[in-house]
Structures are given as C-alpha cells and as structure tokens.
Design a protein around this motif. Structure first.
Motif, PDB file in Angstrom:
ATOM      1  N   ALA A 171       0.851  -1.188   0.000  1.00  0.00           N
ATOM      2  CA  ALA A 171       0.000   0.000   0.000  1.00  0.00           C
ATOM      3  C   ALA A 171       0.889   1.241   0.000  1.00  0.00           C
ATOM      4  O   ALA A 171       1.627   1.492   0.960  1.00  0.00           O
ATOM      5  CB  ALA A 171      -0.925   0.003   1.215  1.00  0.00           C
ATOM      6  N   LEU A 172       0.809   2.018  -1.089  1.00  0.00           N
ATOM      7  CA  LEU A 172       1.757   3.107  -1.318  1.00  0.00           C
ATOM      8  C   LEU A 172       1.017   4.302  -1.914  1.00  0.00           C
ATOM      9  O   LEU A 172       0.343   4.174  -2.924  1.00  0.00           O
ATOM     10  CB  LEU A 172       2.827   2.606  -2.290  1.00  0.00           C
ATOM     11  CG  LEU A 172       4.203   3.248  -2.353  1.00  0.00           C
ATOM     12  CD1 LEU A 172       4.887   3.229  -0.991  1.00  0.00           C
ATOM     13  CD2 LEU A 172       5.056   2.529  -3.382  1.00  0.00           C
ATOM     14  N   ASP A 173       1.143   5.463  -1.297  1.00  0.00           N
ATOM     15  CA  ASP A 173       0.530   6.679  -1.812  1.00  0.00           C
ATOM     16  C   ASP A 173       1.433   7.268  -2.896  1.00  0.00           C
ATOM     17  O   ASP A 173       2.439   7.931  -2.608  1.00  0.00           O
ATOM     18  CB  ASP A 173       0.335   7.697  -0.680  1.00  0.00           C
ATOM     19  CG  ASP A 173      -0.424   8.935  -1.139  1.00  0.00           C
ATOM     20  OD1 ASP A 173      -0.623   9.102  -2.362  1.00  0.00           O
ATOM     21  OD2 ASP A 173      -0.824   9.742  -0.279  1.00  0.00           O
ATOM     22  N   LEU A 174       1.075   7.026  -4.140  1.00  0.00           N
ATOM     23  CA  LEU A 174       1.945   7.379  -5.268  1.00  0.00           C
ATOM     24  C   LEU A 174       2.077   8.884  -5.479  1.00  0.00           C
ATOM     25  O   LEU A 174       2.905   9.319  -6.285  1.00  0.00           O
ATOM     26  CB  LEU A 174       1.427   6.720  -6.546  1.00  0.00           C
ATOM     27  CG  LEU A 174       1.449   5.186  -6.546  1.00  0.00           C
ATOM     28  CD1 LEU A 174       0.824   4.647  -7.822  1.00  0.00           C
ATOM     29  CD2 LEU A 174       2.869   4.661  -6.386  1.00  0.00           C
ATOM     30  N   LYS A 175       1.280   9.675  -4.775  1.00  0.00           N
ATOM     31  CA  LYS A 175       1.390  11.124  -4.903  1.00  0.00           C
ATOM     32  C   LYS A 175       2.504  11.698  -4.032  1.00  0.00           C
ATOM     33  O   LYS A 175       2.795  12.893  -4.109  1.00  0.00           O
ATOM     34  CB  LYS A 175       0.055  11.782  -4.545  1.00  0.00           C
ATOM     35  CG  LYS A 175      -1.064  11.414  -5.511  1.00  0.00           C
ATOM     36  CD  LYS A 175      -2.375  12.066  -5.119  1.00  0.00           C
ATOM     37  CE  LYS A 175      -3.493  11.676  -6.088  1.00  0.00           C
ATOM     38  NZ  LYS A 175      -4.788  12.280  -5.718  1.00  0.00           N
ATOM     39  N   ARG A 176       3.123  10.842  -3.216  1.00  0.00           N
ATOM     40  CA  ARG A 176       4.181  11.299  -2.318  1.00  0.00           C
ATOM     41  C   ARG A 176       5.553  10.977  -2.904  1.00  0.00           C
ATOM     42  O   ARG A 176       5.775   9.887  -3.441  1.00  0.00           O
ATOM     43  CB  ARG A 176       4.027  10.608  -0.955  1.00  0.00           C
ATOM     44  CG  ARG A 176       2.675  10.815  -0.300  1.00  0.00           C
ATOM     45  CD  ARG A 176       2.518  12.228   0.222  1.00  0.00           C
ATOM     46  NE  ARG A 176       3.460  12.481   1.296  1.00  0.00           N
ATOM     47  CZ  ARG A 176       3.217  12.192   2.574  1.00  0.00           C
ATOM     48  NH1 ARG A 176       2.056  11.636   2.924  1.00  0.00           N
ATOM     49  NH2 ARG A 176       4.117  12.458   3.507  1.00  0.00           N
ATOM     50  N   PRO A 177       6.500  11.895  -2.819  1.00  0.00           N
ATOM     51  CA  PRO A 177       7.844  11.647  -3.378  1.00  0.00           C
ATOM     52  C   PRO A 177       8.530  10.442  -2.741  1.00  0.00           C
ATOM     53  O   PRO A 177       9.315   9.759  -3.398  1.00  0.00           O
ATOM     54  CB  PRO A 177       8.591  12.954  -3.100  1.00  0.00           C
ATOM     55  CG  PRO A 177       7.796  13.661  -2.040  1.00  0.00           C
ATOM     56  CD  PRO A 177       6.381  13.249  -2.238  1.00  0.00           C
ATOM     57  N   GLU A 178       8.249  10.190  -1.450  1.00  0.00           N
ATOM     58  CA  GLU A 178       8.855   9.028  -0.804  1.00  0.00           C
ATOM     59  C   GLU A 178       8.395   7.727  -1.466  1.00  0.00           C
ATOM     60  O   GLU A 178       9.151   6.759  -1.563  1.00  0.00           O
ATOM     61  CB  GLU A 178       8.497   8.992   0.687  1.00  0.00           C
ATOM     62  CG  GLU A 178       8.935  10.224   1.463  1.00  0.00           C
ATOM     63  CD  GLU A 178       7.804  11.245   1.587  1.00  0.00           C
ATOM     64  OE1 GLU A 178       7.730  11.906   2.621  1.00  0.00           O
ATOM     65  OE2 GLU A 178       6.989  11.352   0.634  1.00  0.00           O
ATOM     66  N   ALA A 179       7.131   7.715  -1.931  1.00  0.00           N
ATOM     67  CA  ALA A 179       6.605   6.531  -2.603  1.00  0.00           C
ATOM     68  C   ALA A 179       7.286   6.330  -3.946  1.00  0.00           C
ATOM     69  O   ALA A 179       7.596   5.201  -4.351  1.00  0.00           O
ATOM     70  CB  ALA A 179       5.093   6.665  -2.793  1.00  0.00           C
ATOM     71  N   LEU A 180       7.521   7.421  -4.650  1.00  0.00           N
ATOM     72  CA  LEU A 180       8.210   7.346  -5.932  1.00  0.00           C
ATOM     73  C   LEU A 180       9.605   6.750  -5.749  1.00  0.00           C
ATOM     74  O   LEU A 180      10.073   5.947  -6.570  1.00  0.00           O
ATOM     75  CB  LEU A 180       8.307   8.741  -6.551  1.00  0.00           C
ATOM     76  CG  LEU A 180       8.946   8.836  -7.939  1.00  0.00           C
ATOM     77  CD1 LEU A 180       8.167   8.020  -8.954  1.00  0.00           C
ATOM     78  CD2 LEU A 180       9.014  10.297  -8.385  1.00  0.00           C
ATOM     79  N   GLU A 181      10.256   7.091  -4.672  1.00  0.00           N
ATOM     80  CA  GLU A 181      11.578   6.543  -4.393  1.00  0.00           C
ATOM     81  C   GLU A 181      11.516   5.035  -4.158  1.00  0.00           C
ATOM     82  O   GLU A 181      12.390   4.284  -4.589  1.00  0.00           O
ATOM     83  CB  GLU A 181      12.181   7.241  -3.172  1.00  0.00           C
ATOM     84  CG  GLU A 181      13.617   6.850  -2.869  1.00  0.00           C
ATOM     85  CD  GLU A 181      14.563   7.121  -4.022  1.00  0.00           C
ATOM     86  OE1 GLU A 181      15.513   6.333  -4.197  1.00  0.00           O
ATOM     87  OE2 GLU A 181      14.366   8.115  -4.744  1.00  0.00           O
ATOM     88  N   VAL A 182      10.465   4.580  -3.473  1.00  0.00           N
ATOM     89  CA  VAL A 182      10.289   3.140  -3.242  1.00  0.00           C
ATOM     90  C   VAL A 182      10.137   2.406  -4.574  1.00  0.00           C
ATOM     91  O   VAL A 182      10.763   1.367  -4.806  1.00  0.00           O
ATOM     92  CB  VAL A 182       9.068   2.875  -2.337  1.00  0.00           C
ATOM     93  CG1 VAL A 182       8.757   1.373  -2.287  1.00  0.00           C
ATOM     94  CG2 VAL A 182       9.315   3.407  -0.930  1.00  0.00           C
TER      95      VAL A 182
END
Length: 393
Positions: free
Chosen positions: A70-81
């Motif tokens: 479960a990952l909030d793709l609107k967050r830059p931290e998620a993009l890094e994951v």
C-alpha cells in the motif's frame, strides 16, 4: 514447484478486472506479482459482493498469489520506493487513463531511464492515441463500439449484455499477457525492454475473425441472426418441454444426421445443407417443435451417448459438478489465513510439468508493505516513519 514464469517479477498497478486477471494468469504460472495499491483510494473490487469470511470473493480470486504494497503514489517518498523496486521488478502492468502515470513520475520513459530492460504494459479502454483515449468506458461500451454487439443478439429484442466480460478479459487481459510474454522473449534476444499499448476496444475489434474478414474482403457486413454462427442458421439454442435449453452445433453432415435421427426426424438432415435463410428458419422451427416434446433430463440422457455436437446449457453450479470439469480439475482449494481454504477457479492452462499450488487468496491491503520495504533495506524506524506520514499502509 516453480512455474514456467518463475523468473518474472511484476509490479502491478492495476485495479478491478482486466489488469488483475492478466496478473492472475501470470502469477498462477509462477511469476512473482507485487500489487502497488493506494492506501486512500481502495480498489472497488475489494468491496464487491458477495463476501466470504469478510472479504470479496472476486478480489480473493483475482488477486491470489499476489503480495500487496500500500503506497501513496502522490508522495515523493513513494516514488523513491518504486524506483528501488525497479532494480528487481522489471515488468510494470498499469491500467490508469493515459497520462496518469506520467503525472505521477511513473511513466514509461521515466522508469526506462532507471531500468532499460523494463517491459511496461498499459491497459486502457481505447488506447494511448486517438480521439477516445481519455474517454471513460466499460466492457459493454467497448463491445458496442467495436461492432461485436451489433451481431450478438436477436433482431426483435436487440443486443444482449453478456454474462462474462469479453472486452475486459478476452480483449484486455489475454492480449496483455500475450504482448508481455512476447516482449520478454524479445528482451531475452536483445536485452532491451519496450512499451506495450493495449486497448480493450482494439482487442475486441480484432475478435471479428470471421465476420470482419468477410466484410473487409467482400463487403458483407454481419448483422444479428444473419450468419451461420450467430443465430442465422439452425446452430442455436432450443428449449425443452420443461423450459431448459440445449445447444445444437451439428454443422457437419455426420453430426446433423445423428441429431435428426435422435429426434426421430432423419429427413430433416438434408435441410441443414441449405444456405438459404428461409430454409434455415424453417428448419429451426421444426427442431424447436421436436425439442419441446421431451424434458431436459431426457434429452441429456439421449445425447450423452451420441457424438452429435448437442450439449445441455448448464448453470455455473451444474458446470462445476460436471464430470468433464471435475476431470480437468478446474476448481482448486486456495489457503486462507485463519480460515478454511476457499474454493476458486483453477488456472486453465495445463503444463506437463505442472504448476505450483496456489499460495493464498487475495491479500489484505498493504499486507506485505513492511516485508517489501525490509527487503529493500529500509529499517524498522524508517518504515514506522513512512507509516506515520501515511506514505504506506
């Protein structure tokens, strides 16, 4: 046991039916599938009834064997994951409207720059180009626009909403799997990945294997009940005396002879050879009269011993218990944590080496988030921080 696709690792950003059915097939054949799900915008399939053990049966089936991050793709931290995952997962499957993944920083070109071997599959209603590319749609719309519905139904009552989603599954899911596997083979030869654009409407359009060929070459456009295989001939369904239905596909002369002999009307067999619409209509009326003389069970018993291409129309409950499907082992027991195993439809593709047994039903949202992040090297403290910030769930 490892399946034939055990070397594939797939990031699945899709929801609902087309993408999840595609990754279900891939997972059943051994691919490792990691679903990337929004923690705030739930996949509606998760709440679709009916429910068993508190979970949607459709979700439990379509997402078996898959892990959930479960990952909030609107967050830059998620993009890094996601970027870190691309070091291991080199196939992406997504089902957003055109441009959405690009706006999130997850489009093909951006991810290809990280991993040039990336295979990226996009499933949409109308494709990435054309005036309809941003238009909403569902299976019934794709079948209507592609010309499929126009030849499926009865002249006096119109087209029929089908009980299975042909454009979604035969169009989107199957073609996505074929395109993906073709790209894998090419990557093995060249070392390069590529982008695959799957339009469910395009794929439904391509299913005009016979009628489309006739129209494009000869100008003969198929209409409802105008062709041999869509109700324009005796190839049809017939009602028994007690209101059940039997399918008649006795096209070849030897099958037609067996059919008519079983009905006690051997003289009708010659009529099946005529291509005149009026002759076919008359034959259908005669056949219907004969089928209404006996009950469904009587016809089933009679035709069970004949090779006449006549079979009963079964409900799903009856089909599951049919000896043919039992022999083919098309129902499988899938493990559930804390609950008895759930019966599901098995993978229909048979390999001589077999397939791995199903591991689990569709997982709860974010069930594997911590496991995946630990695998990427995140510490327990870092994961707790991401959870507190609602980047993951």
């Amino acid at each position: 046991m490892k399946g034939p696709l055990s070397s594939l690792k797939i990031l699945d950003f899709s929801t609902l039916l087309p993408g999840p059915f595609a990754s279900l097939l891939l997972g059943d054949m051994g691919a490792e599938v990691l679903r990337i799900e929004s923690p705030t915008r739930m996949d509606l399939l998760r709440v679709m009834p009916p429910h068993d053990g508190g979970a949607s049966t459709a979700h439990a089936y379509l997402n078996r064997n898959k892990r959930s991050l479960a990952l909030d793709l609107k967050r830059p931290e998620a993009l890094e994951v996601v970027k870190q995952l691309l070091g291991d997962y080199d196939i992406v499957l997504e089902q957003f409207r055109p441009g959405v993944m690009e706006r999130l920083g997850l489009g093909y070109e951006a991810l290809k720059a990280i991993n040039p071997r990336l295979i990226y599959v996009s499933i949409t209603g109308y494709g990435q180009t054309g005036p309809y590319k941003d238009r909403a749609g569902h299976d019934i719309n794709y079948l209507a626009l592609s010309g499929v519905a126009a030849q499926t139904g009865r002249r006096d009552t119109g087209p029929l909403p089908l009980g299975v989603q042909v454009a979604d599954i035969a169009g989107g899911s199957f073609h996505a799997v074929m395109g993906l596997l073709a790209a894998v083979i090419q990557r093995q030869q060249t070392g390069e990945g590529q982008y695959i654009d799957i339009s469910m409407t395009d794929c439904a359009f391509s299913l005009h294997a016979m009628g489309g060929a006739g129209y494009l070459a000869c100008g003969e456009e198929p209409q409802m009940e105008s062709q041999t295989l869509n109700g324009g001939s005796f190839y049809d369904y017939y009602r028994s005396r007690d209101g059940r239905w039997l399918s008649v596909g006795s096209l070849e002369p030897q099958f037609m002879q067996q059919l008519c002999s079983a009905l006690g009307r051997p003289e009708l067999a010659a009529r099946g050879l005529s291509r005149k619409p009026e002759d076919q209509a008359a034959l259908k009326r005669e056949l219907q009269i004969e089928f209404e003389l006996r009950d469904f069970a009587e016809w089933c018993e009679l035709f069970a011993g004949l090779d006449a291409c006549v079979e009963p129309m079964l409900g799903l409950a009856e089909a599951i218990e049919h000896p043919q499907f039992k022999a083919r082992e098309l129902v499988v027991e899938v493990p559930r944590e804390g609950l008895p195993a759930q019966r599901q439809i098995a993978c229909p593709i048979k390999f001589s080496s077999g397939l791995p047994a199903p591991q689990h039903v569709g997982a709860p949202l974010g069930a594997h988030s911590e496991e995946v992040l630990h695998g990427l090297g995140y510490s327990t403290e870092q994961i707790a921080t991401l959870k507190a910030a609602k980047v993951i769930a």
